[in-house]
Design a protein around this motif. Sequence first.
Motif, short mmCIF file in Angstrom:
data_model
loop_
_atom_site.label_atom_id
_atom_site.label_comp_id
_atom_site.label_asym_id
_atom_site.label_seq_id
_atom_site.Cartn_x
_atom_site.Cartn_y
_atom_site.Cartn_z
N VAL A 109 0.82 -1.21 0.00
CA VAL A 109 0.00 0.00 0.00
C VAL A 109 0.85 1.26 0.00
N ASN A 110 2.08 1.19 0.49
CA ASN A 110 2.96 2.36 0.51
C ASN A 110 3.84 2.47 -0.73
N ILE A 167 -8.62 -2.51 3.03
CA ILE A 167 -9.40 -1.31 2.74
C ILE A 167 -10.85 -1.69 2.50
N LEU A 168 -11.75 -1.07 3.25
CA LEU A 168 -13.19 -1.25 3.04
C LEU A 168 -13.71 -0.01 2.33
N GLU A 220 -12.10 3.20 3.94
CA GLU A 220 -11.54 3.11 5.29
C GLU A 220 -10.36 2.14 5.27
N HIS A 221 -9.18 2.64 5.67
CA HIS A 221 -8.00 1.80 5.78
C HIS A 221 -7.87 1.29 7.21
N ARG A 222 -7.69 -0.01 7.35
CA ARG A 222 -7.62 -0.62 8.67
C ARG A 222 -6.33 -0.26 9.39
N ASP A 230 -4.75 7.34 8.21
CA ASP A 230 -4.59 8.64 7.57
C ASP A 230 -4.98 8.60 6.09
N LEU A 231 -4.94 7.42 5.48
CA LEU A 231 -5.27 7.27 4.07
C LEU A 231 -6.76 7.12 3.82
N SER A 232 -7.56 6.98 4.88
CA SER A 232 -9.01 6.90 4.71
C SER A 232 -9.51 8.18 4.07
#
Length: 309
Positions: free
Chosen positions: A55-56, A69-70, A98-100, A104-106
């Motif tokens: 993800v990064n 991610i939802l 929404e990132h679990r 901050d990425l949500s």
Amino acid sequence: MLPREQVQTMRAPIQLPLQQRLAAVAALLMLAPLGTHAADTRFGVDAELTYDTNVNRAAWANEEKSDEILAVEGYAARSFRLSPRSGAVVRGGLRLREHREFGDLSNLAALGRVAYRFQPSPGYTGAWIELAGTAEVLGYRDSGLRDGYIVTGTASVGKYLTDRIRLGAGLGLDEREGKDGALYDLSNTRAWLTLDYRVSSGITLYGSTTWIQGDQVFTANHLATQSQLIPYADVIVADPAFADAFGGAPVTAYRMEATTMLFEAGVNIPIRGNQALDFGASWFDSEADQGGAKYDGATFRIGYLYRFR
């Protein structure tokens, strides 16, 4: 990534607390059934759980971080018949992600799309041409680097070879502008090929290959990897979004010219007529045009789709 559109471009980024974001999406979903009596308007909800192995977008394998991610999107679309061989579709919606692990990425996104489709020769197997424009306004929970908007223009062609097989190809231009700094001021050119195959009873297998040329964002803290990135990066900044995974220190992010390949495969399974399940996987590989730096990874996705009409 991935690969995943608004009539008027919106330039002001959204900045809402998480509670207000959730309320906005919930309101959209509750109001959607009220509009199902509109003759040419369709409503839908898509929910999706994705696992991202990198993800990064780390350029050194030992620094890759995964996340779940939802995403929930509610939308409305309206079709217009312009002639016996042409038509247009306008679509707008809201999407919450929404990132679990990396909260901050949500983000919340307002989405819009307008498309024009024309079929030069009539008939089920006649090819069609589509011109489309999209816009996406993004507001992140706590990552000002990523706030901003994306606009896209595409041209594509498609054709049914049989009643089961459909082919498609297209070209697209993507422009992204970030609100805070220039890290996410990105410009990309895309070309893609798609194949859909209906197995039976509405079950569809699909796949795509996408080539992307332009700006990509890499991250790296490893000194040897940084030596490949620093001489060729257009922008270098600290990105605090992944700090918790690296002992509290922000990672260093690099915007670079790169060539990216994206491959996707999936299956869509209808259930109860207006509902469907969608399972997919994608693989991405991005290599900088200079210096030899690269990142790669995969995403695995489970989706639920509901159409009100």
